[in-house]
Design a protein around this motif. Sequence first.
Motif, PDB file in Angstrom:
ATOM      1  N   ARG A  11       0.802  -1.221   0.000  1.00 48.97           N
ATOM      2  CA  ARG A  11       0.000   0.000   0.000  1.00 48.97           C
ATOM      3  C   ARG A  11       0.840   1.279   0.000  1.00 48.97           C
ATOM      4  N   LEU A  12       2.071   1.186  -0.483  1.00 48.79           N
ATOM      5  CA  LEU A  12       2.850   2.399  -0.734  1.00 48.79           C
ATOM      6  C   LEU A  12       2.220   3.162  -1.895  1.00 48.79           C
ATOM      7  N   ILE A  13       1.675   2.404  -2.874  1.00 42.66           N
ATOM      8  CA  ILE A  13       0.892   2.965  -3.974  1.00 42.66           C
ATOM      9  C   ILE A  13      -0.392   2.145  -4.033  1.00 42.66           C
ATOM     10  N   LYS A  14      -1.531   2.816  -4.162  1.00 40.42           N
ATOM     11  CA  LYS A  14      -2.828   2.145  -4.010  1.00 40.42           C
ATOM     12  C   LYS A  14      -3.159   1.137  -5.094  1.00 40.42           C
ATOM     13  N   ARG A  15      -2.826   1.441  -6.351  1.00 34.58           N
ATOM     14  CA  ARG A  15      -3.207   0.544  -7.443  1.00 34.58           C
ATOM     15  C   ARG A  15      -1.972   0.039  -8.170  1.00 34.58           C
ATOM     16  N   ARG A  16      -2.042  -1.215  -8.607  1.00 35.03           N
ATOM     17  CA  ARG A  16      -0.906  -1.807  -9.305  1.00 35.03           C
ATOM     18  C   ARG A  16      -0.654  -1.129 -10.648  1.00 35.03           C
ATOM     19  N   VAL A  41      12.164  -7.354  -6.413  1.00 39.32           N
ATOM     20  CA  VAL A  41      12.501  -6.728  -5.140  1.00 39.32           C
ATOM     21  C   VAL A  41      12.630  -7.842  -4.101  1.00 39.32           C
ATOM     22  N   LYS A  42      13.592  -7.688  -3.184  1.00 36.65           N
ATOM     23  CA  LYS A  42      13.782  -8.695  -2.145  1.00 36.65           C
ATOM     24  C   LYS A  42      13.973  -8.011  -0.795  1.00 36.65           C
ATOM     25  N   ILE A  43      13.873  -8.772   0.268  1.00 34.70           N
ATOM     26  CA  ILE A  43      14.005  -8.228   1.622  1.00 34.70           C
ATOM     27  C   ILE A  43      15.374  -7.566   1.766  1.00 34.70           C
ATOM     28  N   GLY A  44      15.381  -6.371   2.325  1.00 35.42           N
ATOM     29  CA  GLY A  44      16.612  -5.611   2.521  1.00 35.42           C
ATOM     30  C   GLY A  44      16.875  -4.581   1.443  1.00 35.42           C
ATOM     31  N   ASP A  45      16.164  -4.663   0.319  1.00 34.69           N
ATOM     32  CA  ASP A  45      16.342  -3.683  -0.754  1.00 34.69           C
ATOM     33  C   ASP A  45      15.887  -2.304  -0.294  1.00 34.69           C
ATOM     34  N   GLU A  46      16.558  -1.285  -0.811  1.00 40.04           N
ATOM     35  CA  GLU A  46      16.190   0.099  -0.510  1.00 40.04           C
ATOM     36  C   GLU A  46      15.528   0.699  -1.748  1.00 40.04           C
ATOM     37  N   PHE A  51       7.347  10.939  -5.766  1.00 38.59           N
ATOM     38  CA  PHE A  51       5.947  11.336  -5.862  1.00 38.59           C
ATOM     39  C   PHE A  51       5.941  12.840  -6.071  1.00 38.59           C
ATOM     40  N   GLY A  52       5.785  13.306  -7.287  1.00 34.36           N
ATOM     41  CA  GLY A  52       5.761  14.748  -7.551  1.00 34.36           C
ATOM     42  C   GLY A  52       7.043  15.411  -7.097  1.00 34.36           C
ATOM     43  N   GLN A  53       6.960  16.303  -6.100  1.00 33.01           N
ATOM     44  CA  GLN A  53       8.128  17.019  -5.596  1.00 33.01           C
ATOM     45  C   GLN A  53       8.667  16.393  -4.315  1.00 33.01           C
ATOM     46  N   LYS A  54       8.371  15.102  -4.076  1.00 32.72           N
ATOM     47  CA  LYS A  54       8.819  14.423  -2.864  1.00 32.72           C
ATOM     48  C   LYS A  54       9.420  13.070  -3.230  1.00 32.72           C
ATOM     49  N   VAL A  55      10.489  12.709  -2.521  1.00 32.97           N
ATOM     50  CA  VAL A  55      11.093  11.385  -2.694  1.00 32.97           C
ATOM     51  C   VAL A  55      11.006  10.653  -1.364  1.00 32.97           C
ATOM     52  N   VAL A  56      10.405   9.457  -1.394  1.00 34.39           N
ATOM     53  CA  VAL A  56      10.282   8.624  -0.210  1.00 34.39           C
ATOM     54  C   VAL A  56      11.253   7.456  -0.368  1.00 34.39           C
ATOM     55  N   THR A  57      12.094   7.266   0.648  1.00 30.10           N
ATOM     56  CA  THR A  57      13.037   6.151   0.650  1.00 30.10           C
ATOM     57  C   THR A  57      12.577   5.154   1.701  1.00 30.10           C
ATOM     58  N   ALA A  58      12.450   3.886   1.291  1.00 25.28           N
ATOM     59  CA  ALA A  58      11.960   2.842   2.185  1.00 25.28           C
ATOM     60  C   ALA A  58      12.794   1.579   2.027  1.00 25.28           C
ATOM     61  N   ASN A  74       3.994  -3.214   7.962  1.00 29.46           N
ATOM     62  CA  ASN A  74       5.101  -4.045   8.453  1.00 29.46           C
ATOM     63  C   ASN A  74       5.982  -4.552   7.310  1.00 29.46           C
ATOM     64  N   MET A  75       5.539  -4.334   6.076  1.00 27.44           N
ATOM     65  CA  MET A  75       6.295  -4.814   4.920  1.00 27.44           C
ATOM     66  C   MET A  75       7.448  -3.897   4.554  1.00 27.44           C
ATOM     67  N   PHE A  76       7.476  -2.677   5.107  1.00 25.04           N
ATOM     68  CA  PHE A  76       8.532  -1.725   4.781  1.00 25.04           C
ATOM     69  C   PHE A  76       8.789  -0.798   5.958  1.00 25.04           C
ATOM     70  N   THR A  77       9.955  -0.151   5.922  1.00 20.85           N
ATOM     71  CA  THR A  77      10.311   0.876   6.891  1.00 20.85           C
ATOM     72  C   THR A  77      10.665   2.128   6.108  1.00 20.85           C
ATOM     73  N   ILE A  78      10.022   3.254   6.440  1.00 20.13           N
ATOM     74  CA  ILE A  78      10.357   4.523   5.799  1.00 20.13           C
ATOM     75  C   ILE A  78      11.674   5.014   6.390  1.00 20.13           C
ATOM     76  N   LEU A  79      12.679   5.197   5.548  1.00 21.03           N
ATOM     77  CA  LEU A  79      13.983   5.669   5.998  1.00 21.03           C
ATOM     78  C   LEU A  79      14.054   7.184   5.986  1.00 21.03           C
ATOM     79  N   LYS A  80      13.492   7.799   4.938  1.00 23.57           N
ATOM     80  CA  LYS A  80      13.470   9.262   4.880  1.00 23.57           C
ATOM     81  C   LYS A  80      12.481   9.728   3.828  1.00 23.57           C
ATOM     82  N   GLU A  81      12.066  10.979   3.992  1.00 28.05           N
ATOM     83  CA  GLU A  81      11.221  11.661   3.009  1.00 28.05           C
ATOM     84  C   GLU A  81      11.880  12.993   2.726  1.00 28.05           C
ATOM     85  N   GLU A  82      12.124  13.255   1.461  1.00 27.83           N
ATOM     86  CA  GLU A  82      12.779  14.491   1.065  1.00 27.83           C
ATOM     87  C   GLU A  82      11.891  15.274   0.119  1.00 27.83           C
ATOM     88  N   LYS A  83      11.834  16.574   0.324  1.00 25.02           N
ATOM     89  CA  LYS A  83      11.119  17.439  -0.599  1.00 25.02           C
ATOM     90  C   LYS A  83      12.132  17.962  -1.608  1.00 25.02           C
TER      91      LYS A  83
END
Length: 96
Positions: A11-16, A41-46, A51-58, A74-83
């Motif tokens: 659910r990082l993005i709503k639709r496939r 994608v595999k476990i441990g990948d960054e 998204f527009g003017q924002k970058v989300v790293t997970a 629980n499937m991901f951890t947000i590491l940072k969000e940058e504008k």
Amino acid sequence: MRIDKFLKVSRLIKRRTLAKEVADQGRITINGKVAKAGSAVKIGDELAIRFGQKVVTARVEDLRENVRKEDAMNMFTILKEEKLDKIEPQFIDDEE
């Protein structure tokens, strides 16, 4: 697991289909490399997703085919969000 499916299930993005479009536009990287919708994608990948003017790293923490809404985070951890700042085009002067 394909990146487009992971983004939808987590659910990082709503639709496939939207996840596929974002990936095919080159707005997703996996461990610093540009990813297409079919990229694995595999476990441990960054992941870095623009998204527009924002970058989300997970970081990918878990891979599941189906997950309840309450457990999706629980499937991901947000590491940072940058504008992102708007980048002004630079013009090259050939006359120098």
